[in-house]
Design an enzyme around this catalytic site. Sequence first.
Site, PDB file in Angstrom:
ATOM      1  N   ARG A 113       0.844  -1.204   0.000  1.00 55.61           N
ATOM      2  CA  ARG A 113       0.000   0.000   0.000  1.00 55.61           C
ATOM      3  C   ARG A 113       0.882   1.258   0.000  1.00 55.61           C
ATOM      4  O   ARG A 113       0.667   2.197  -0.757  1.00 55.61           O
ATOM      5  CB  ARG A 113      -0.897  -0.026   1.243  1.00 55.61           C
ATOM      6  CG  ARG A 113      -1.771   1.211   1.416  1.00 55.61           C
ATOM      7  CD  ARG A 113      -2.600   1.123   2.711  1.00 55.61           C
ATOM      8  NE  ARG A 113      -3.513   0.007   2.707  1.00 55.61           N
ATOM      9  CZ  ARG A 113      -3.437  -1.053   3.532  1.00 55.61           C
ATOM     10  NH1 ARG A 113      -2.486  -1.124   4.445  1.00 55.61           N
ATOM     11  NH2 ARG A 113      -4.301  -2.032   3.452  1.00 55.61           N
TER      12      ARG A 113
ATOM     13  N   TYR B 173      18.209  10.333  -2.351  1.00 55.78           N
ATOM     14  CA  TYR B 173      19.599  10.711  -2.613  1.00 55.78           C
ATOM     15  C   TYR B 173      19.649  11.323  -4.013  1.00 55.78           C
ATOM     16  O   TYR B 173      18.637  11.811  -4.509  1.00 55.78           O
ATOM     17  CB  TYR B 173      20.453   9.440  -2.439  1.00 55.78           C
ATOM     18  CG  TYR B 173      21.937   9.634  -2.473  1.00 55.78           C
ATOM     19  CD1 TYR B 173      22.551  10.560  -1.637  1.00 55.78           C
ATOM     20  CD2 TYR B 173      22.739   8.880  -3.325  1.00 55.78           C
ATOM     21  CE1 TYR B 173      23.922  10.746  -1.675  1.00 55.78           C
ATOM     22  CE2 TYR B 173      24.111   9.049  -3.353  1.00 55.78           C
ATOM     23  CZ  TYR B 173      24.693   9.988  -2.533  1.00 55.78           C
ATOM     24  OH  TYR B 173      26.044  10.171  -2.569  1.00 55.78           O
TER      25      TYR B 173
ATOM     26  N   LYS C 136      22.512  11.391   3.168  1.00 56.38           N
ATOM     27  CA  LYS C 136      23.657  10.473   3.320  1.00 56.38           C
ATOM     28  C   LYS C 136      23.431   9.556   4.525  1.00 56.38           C
ATOM     29  O   LYS C 136      23.754   8.374   4.490  1.00 56.38           O
ATOM     30  CB  LYS C 136      24.957  11.269   3.507  1.00 56.38           C
ATOM     31  CG  LYS C 136      25.357  12.097   2.294  1.00 56.38           C
ATOM     32  CD  LYS C 136      26.379  11.412   1.427  1.00 56.38           C
ATOM     33  CE  LYS C 136      26.675  12.226   0.170  1.00 56.38           C
ATOM     34  NZ  LYS C 136      27.559  11.557  -0.776  1.00 56.38           N
TER      35      LYS C 136
ATOM     36  N   GLU D 118      31.153  16.624   4.384  1.00 55.46           N
ATOM     37  CA  GLU D 118      30.424  16.488   3.125  1.00 55.46           C
ATOM     38  C   GLU D 118      30.195  17.846   2.477  1.00 55.46           C
ATOM     39  O   GLU D 118      29.737  18.797   3.133  1.00 55.46           O
ATOM     40  CB  GLU D 118      29.066  15.832   3.407  1.00 55.46           C
ATOM     41  CG  GLU D 118      28.286  15.433   2.170  1.00 55.46           C
ATOM     42  CD  GLU D 118      28.957  14.300   1.418  1.00 55.46           C
ATOM     43  OE1 GLU D 118      29.373  13.317   2.053  1.00 55.46           O
ATOM     44  OE2 GLU D 118      29.091  14.408   0.185  1.00 55.46           O
ATOM     45  N   ASP D 119      30.495  17.917   1.210  1.00 57.04           N
ATOM     46  CA  ASP D 119      30.109  19.061   0.376  1.00 57.04           C
ATOM     47  C   ASP D 119      30.529  20.421   0.942  1.00 57.04           C
ATOM     48  O   ASP D 119      29.761  21.393   0.902  1.00 57.04           O
ATOM     49  CB  ASP D 119      28.599  19.005   0.069  1.00 57.04           C
ATOM     50  CG  ASP D 119      28.275  17.868  -0.903  1.00 57.04           C
ATOM     51  OD1 ASP D 119      29.194  17.083  -1.226  1.00 57.04           O
ATOM     52  OD2 ASP D 119      27.125  17.759  -1.344  1.00 57.04           O
TER      53      ASP D 119
ATOM     54  N   ASP E 222      34.161  12.812   2.436  1.00 57.21           N
ATOM     55  CA  ASP E 222      33.499  11.918   1.494  1.00 57.21           C
ATOM     56  C   ASP E 222      33.792  12.290   0.046  1.00 57.21           C
ATOM     57  O   ASP E 222      33.971  11.417  -0.807  1.00 57.21           O
ATOM     58  CB  ASP E 222      31.993  11.991   1.776  1.00 57.21           C
ATOM     59  CG  ASP E 222      31.184  11.038   0.941  1.00 57.21           C
ATOM     60  OD1 ASP E 222      31.639   9.904   0.744  1.00 57.21           O
ATOM     61  OD2 ASP E 222      30.084  11.420   0.498  1.00 57.21           O
ATOM     62  N   ASP E 223      33.841  13.590  -0.243  1.00 56.38           N
ATOM     63  CA  ASP E 223      34.015  14.026  -1.634  1.00 56.38           C
ATOM     64  C   ASP E 223      35.426  13.768  -2.140  1.00 56.38           C
ATOM     65  O   ASP E 223      35.628  13.465  -3.309  1.00 56.38           O
ATOM     66  CB  ASP E 223      33.657  15.510  -1.760  1.00 56.38           C
ATOM     67  CG  ASP E 223      32.221  15.721  -1.357  1.00 56.38           C
ATOM     68  OD1 ASP E 223      31.342  15.279  -2.094  1.00 56.38           O
ATOM     69  OD2 ASP E 223      31.987  16.270  -0.265  1.00 56.38           O
TER      70      ASP E 223
ATOM     71  N   ALA F 254      36.720  16.743  -5.758  1.00 55.75           N
ATOM     72  CA  ALA F 254      36.422  15.396  -6.230  1.00 55.75           C
ATOM     73  C   ALA F 254      37.481  14.945  -7.248  1.00 55.75           C
ATOM     74  O   ALA F 254      38.048  13.849  -7.115  1.00 55.75           O
ATOM     75  CB  ALA F 254      35.030  15.364  -6.831  1.00 55.75           C
TER      76      ALA F 254
ATOM     77  N   ASN G 175      29.330   6.283  -7.486  1.00 60.71           N
ATOM     78  CA  ASN G 175      28.959   7.269  -6.461  1.00 60.71           C
ATOM     79  C   ASN G 175      29.471   6.798  -5.113  1.00 60.71           C
ATOM     80  O   ASN G 175      29.360   5.596  -4.791  1.00 60.71           O
ATOM     81  CB  ASN G 175      27.431   7.426  -6.426  1.00 60.71           C
ATOM     82  CG  ASN G 175      27.008   8.605  -5.593  1.00 60.71           C
ATOM     83  OD1 ASN G 175      27.237   8.637  -4.391  1.00 60.71           O
ATOM     84  ND2 ASN G 175      26.412   9.591  -6.231  1.00 60.71           N
TER      85      ASN G 175
END
Length: 545
Positions: free
Chosen positions: A43, A88, A160, A231-232, A254-255, A295, A445
């Site tokens: 559902r 994401y 994330k 991150e970022d 992370d990047d 990156a 990724n």
Amino acid sequence: MTIILTPYWSNGVQKLKLAPPPPEKQRHGLVPANFADDIHMQRTLAQLRSKDKPLEKYIFLSRLKNDDPDLFYKLCLENMSEITPIIYTPTVGDACIQFSQIYRRPEGLYISIKDKGNIKSVLRNWPKIDEARISVVTDGSRILGLGDLGVNGMGISIGKLSLYVAGAGIRPESTIPICLDLGTNNQAFLDDPFYLGLRQKRVPEQDMDEFMDEFMREMTLAFPKMMIQFEDFSTDKAFRYLDRYRYQYPVFNDDIQGTGAVVLSGLMNAAKLSSAASGMPLNSHRILFFGAGSAGVGVATQLMSFFTLQGLSVEEARRQIWLIDSQGLVYESRGRLAEHKKYFARNDYSGPPMTDILDIIDYVKPTALLGLSTISGAFTPEVIEAMAGINPRPIIFPLSNPVRLSECSFSDAVHYTNGTVLFASGSPFPEEDFSGKTLYPGQGNNMYIFPGLGLGAILARATQVTDSMVEASSLGLANSLTAEERALGLLYPRVERIREISTDIAMQVIRAAQKAGVARSPELVSKSDSELVAFVKPKMWKPAF
Ligand SMILES: NC(=O)C1=CN([C@@H]2O[C@H](COP(=O)(O)OP(=O)(O)OC[C@H]3O[C@@H](n4cnc5c(N)ncnc54)[C@H](O)[C@@H]3O)[C@@H](O)[C@H]2O)C=CC1
Ligand SMILES: CC(=O)C(=O)O
Ligand SMILES: [Mg+2]
């Protein structure tokens, strides 16, 4: 199932206490007679699919996560390839742009420059302080390829961490999304009455340094078992704060590192397929980067280990890599270069600036072209054809996110290489039928890496995240392809197997942490690999639905 009336903590917000959690036998009368968990899953999926727009789906899932985290994560785990693009990339990019418009309720921690000198007391407001294990921290200064989104960047920390829970079984209450509000230079946001962040420009570097020093110190004191993922952050800050804290705290970027690891892994698998077609040894690959930010340079640095693993010296490995930035080919005599580009600047070219990517391809003759530029469509049909003209199996990875900033589509890459391309993109593309065969795009990724890397780091109780732990995560991912996946020509495993993959990666990461002397888990040292896997598996949280 979870009855919504029960109190629980969800990412830091206490809901109104209406009733104690009824045990299973007391559900009678509280749910309709024909209620069944499995039908309810169907559902909920039907409700999700009935929404037309991806952003509506995102809002629906955000509410579901808040109302019933068990159902939300069960749905994620059973429909990873459908749900990941919503929670994401690419949809999270739109959700971040619209964050101040679609905002409904608090989630995570917001720490602003106004809290400088007082960060400790803000952290102490976090409700489940003893549970905290993993935090994704952004300052919103470069969200995906979308630029400075200020406090709206909170959406990426939330996204994330949802993948940490789904992909590696981190307990939901052990995750803290954090957005550092140091202002924004996004004028449209500053002019927007709904914008949720501080209405001021970004603070100068020295103020930010002092803020970050206090933040990192207080985080470690408040949450001694915490692993932090940066991150970022925009490129200058990404390198700056990784260098500043990586030997002091369990932190990774992370990047830079997560992306480096995931691309190394895909490239190792692609290089095997490409070398099988060309007969070229693995260590002869020539890698051209379009984009030389956090990156691009992060991946270039990680690829050095690909070449050194193939027997090249560090110096020989460096010579296999070329960078292009917005000024063209990066070379020493071009003029002043940003610090992070200097190591890979070429000293074997000293002519006039070379700015046309086609000229550079002709000059370098790359076997692999990797895009981390945020420039949509930069890999034109001519560029793709040029790669196909010099390689029997060209490796083309347009890695910029979200999907609308990808340097090319999978369809174009297949079409203009006559189906020979070895492809991975940052955001997902649909598969393509070509000459009676179905071809599958890879998704290069960092979402394949950080869940397992983070899980391994916290289980090892690592004091640092070393390069060897990052490399272990990459090799773990590269080796996780099944025979069936290899036969289909996949470069990355199917995302549906993410928990299995994260288990393997976590095991390798724990081992690497032990070897590097940064693990604080002596009880794990004597375990064999299979015993370590048996230790990791039951640690993973499972939705009780
Ligand atoms: N697939 C993945 O897992 C990841 C993908 N990314 C993506 O990589 C992209 C770049 O991220 P960052 O390196 O942090 O950003 P950045 O803004 O620091 O780097 C962009 C680079 O592209 C270059 N560039 C810009 N315009 C250009 C042009 N016209 N021609 C040639 N080069 C040009 C810039 O000079 C810079 O070197 C973003 O879209 C991000 O979403 C980032 C991390 C992970
Ligand atoms: C995937 C990711 O981390 C990025 O695009 O920034
Ligand atoms: Mg990122």
